[in-house]
Design an enzyme around this catalytic site. Structure first.
Site, short mmCIF file in Angstrom:
data_model
loop_
_atom_site.label_atom_id
_atom_site.label_comp_id
_atom_site.label_asym_id
_atom_site.label_seq_id
_atom_site.Cartn_x
_atom_site.Cartn_y
_atom_site.Cartn_z
CG ASN A 80 -0.43 -0.18 2.48
OD1 ASN A 80 0.56 -0.87 2.63
ND2 ASN A 80 -1.01 0.47 3.47
CB THR A 128 1.51 -12.33 6.99
OG1 THR A 128 0.41 -12.40 6.10
CG2 THR A 128 2.77 -12.78 6.29
CD GLU A 160 5.22 -0.79 12.85
OE1 GLU A 160 4.07 -0.43 13.10
OE2 GLU A 160 6.20 -0.48 13.56
CB CYS A 200 -1.95 -0.15 8.48
SG CYS A 200 -0.77 1.19 8.56
CD GLU A 259 8.89 0.11 10.76
OE1 GLU A 259 8.01 0.81 10.21
OE2 GLU A 259 9.46 -0.83 10.19
#
Ligand code: NDP
Length: 496
Positions: free
Chosen positions: A155, A235, A253, A287, A465
């Protein structure tokens, strides 16, 4: 292959442009389905080769012995190179993902800023002298991990890639980047600018290829010392399990189902704009999309009516049109999934207030367009309020008081982001501190700064991050004790 979209169909492995030996990956333009490129993806042998070259490069004194300010010069150069090629990167990314040119340009400039910030943070990073408990000097120092990896989704490729590659290199590591198979092209542009910046060969490789093959090999390979992953929660969980098997640190994330809250005392124009931007920009493929809207009951009907009217004025259109606000979704399969979520919401009793369909007309017939959609009448425990849609679909719900609001907002598996609209600052502060999310925006949404850490709670992930500590997340901490007495240890003295 359309030569305008990618310069060559080779991958950047171990500092060389090589033909991938894995399965082909095809990229089409979401606005009209036209073919962008077909790229031979990476094979398992390619992964192994990249790792071998990375091990050599990361242990080479020419890289390992660089002082921080010397290593930083490479990152500054990469930042400049991205900025210089921002138009081209933006074009390739828009072709690959269907995002508007204005958004992909902003993402490219954000990637450039990430490299610059990490270079500056590296130059000013300090080890710590810790208080000793005796006649010695104690230090806590940070060292590279070795060969690391970043696995990213489709994305926002260049920006999420930079958030992994820049701190990993700043920390003195080598890094392999595995992009999503749905957006394989932008990583080649990143490789080109990294090569142009003169980064020593082998420190960066890019390996587009199936997650279940290439991604899995990267995660389980014993030479890989850290994986930073951005993508779906299922995942991420799978990667965390595999990482646990080899005791490897991971940063995850993951997805979100973020609440946006509008109080009766809010500036309503500001709130409508913020709510729409939060859910419909990037066509909801974000997200942090504000996909659950809670509106104080006393203004619920009026606010929702205003929001629906404004949403219907949003421009759904071609990614290359400057006036477009809502571009196509990434690909037909993803639109099918979004449509399935809306069908389930209808079946559960949801009322579609606007959207809920593809736009009609010749401009839209070949692209993966979907109208911004607002759905009312469902509870916070409905499938629509629990499952991440990753498309332009907003659920609206009323709330009665702060207790009810906090309970509903936090009653969700995800905890990535949230937004609050009110003129009452003490109330905003109170609510912000009560929400179980990694980020809270007050009277705004989706604002980002590379200097502010980002990450989620609960099923939205672990680790942070960005920020100055973003580099340390890619380093091993070491404690050093240096005795100052220069005398033998008293315990052994009698034996001397
Ligand atoms: P996926 O989890 O399907 O894929 C993400 C990446 O992981 C891709 O590169 C994929 O490769 C790879 N992958 C897939 N399976 C494996 C595996 N078994 N081992 C290693 N790697 C694997 O997510 P999407 O691409 O669909 O991205 C959307 C998701 O990302 C959403 O849930 C969204 O919320 C989340 N996201 C989170 C962000 C955050 O910062 N918190 C930011 C952006 C997105 P391949 O494409 O080849 O399958």
């Amino acid at each position: 292959m359309d030569q305008n979209v990618i310069a060559q169909d080779k991958l950047y492995i171990g500092g060389e442009w090589r033909r991938g030996r894995g399965a082909d990956i095809t990229s089409n333009f979401p606005a009209d389905g036209s073919h962008n490129a077909t790229l031979p993806g990476a094979s398992l042998e390619d992964v192994d080769l990249a790792i071998e070259r990375a091990q050599d490069a990361v242990n080479d004194p020419a890289w390992r012995k660089l002082l921080p300010h010397e290593r930083a010069t490479y990152l500054y150069r990469i930042a400049e190179s991205i900025a210089r090629h921002a138009d081209r990167i933006s074009h390739v990314q828009s072709r690959d993902t269907g995002k508007t040119l204005s958004e992909t340009r902003a993402l490219a400039m954000s990637a450039s800023g990430t490299f610059r910030y990490m270079a500056a943070a590296l130059e000013t990073m300090e080890d710590t002298l810790t208080p000793p408990r005796g006649n010695y000097l104690t230090m806590s120092v940070y060292e590279p991990l070795g060969v690391t990896a970043g696995i990213t989704p489709w994305n926002s490729p260049i920006a999420s890639d930079a958030q992994k590659v820049a701190p990993a290199l700043a920390a003195g590591n080598a890094i392999l980047l595995k992009p999503s198979s749905w957006s394989p092209l932008v990583c080649l542009e990143l490789a080109r600018v990294i090569e142009e910046a003169g980064l020593p060969k082998g420190l960066f490789s890019t390996l587009p290829g199936a997650g279940s093959i290439v991604g899995e090999r990267i995660v389980t390979h014993k030479a890989i010392k850290k994986v930073s992953f951005t993508g779906g929660t299922a995942t991420g969980r799978d990667i965390a399990r595999k990482a646990a098997g080899k005791l490897m640190p991971v940063s995850l994330e993951l997805g979100g189902k973020s609440p946006t809250i509008v109080f009766a005392d809010a500036d309503l124009d500001l709130a409508v704009a913020g709510v729409m931007f939060g859910i419909f920009s990037s066509t909801g493929q974000s997200c942090i999309a504000g996909s659950r809207l809670f509106v104080e009951r006393s203004i619920y009907d009026a606010f929702v009516a205003k929001l629906v009217a404004a949403t219907e004025r949003l421009k759904v259109g071609h990614p290359f049109e400057a006036t477009t606000q809502v571009a196509p979704l990434i690909r037909p399969k993803h639109r099918d999934e979004v449509e399935d979520h809306v069908a389930k919401a209808r079946a559960d009793g949801g009322k579609v207030l606007t959207g809920g369909e593809r736009p009609t007309g010749s401009d839209y017939k070949d692209g993966t367009y979907y109208r911004p959609t607002i759905i009312a009448g469902l509870g916070n425990d409905s499938r629509l309020c629990r499952e991440e849609v990753f498309g332009p679909v907003l659920a609206v719900l009323p709330f009665d008081n702060e207790g009810d609001l906090i309970r509903q907002s936090n009653d969700n598996d995800y905890g990535l982001a949230s937004g609050i609209y009110t003129r009452d600052f003490p109330k905003a502060w109170r609510i912000a501190r009560s929400l179980d999310t990694g980020t809270v925006w007050i009277n705004t949404y989706k604002q980002f700064s590379i200097s502010t850490p980002f990450g989620g709670t609960k099923d939205s992930g672990v680790g942070r991050e960005k920020g100055r500590d973003g580099i340390r997340a890619w380093m091993a901490q070491k404690s050093v004790y240096c005795d100052l007495s220069q005398a033998p240890h008293p315990w052994a003295k009698s034996a001397l």
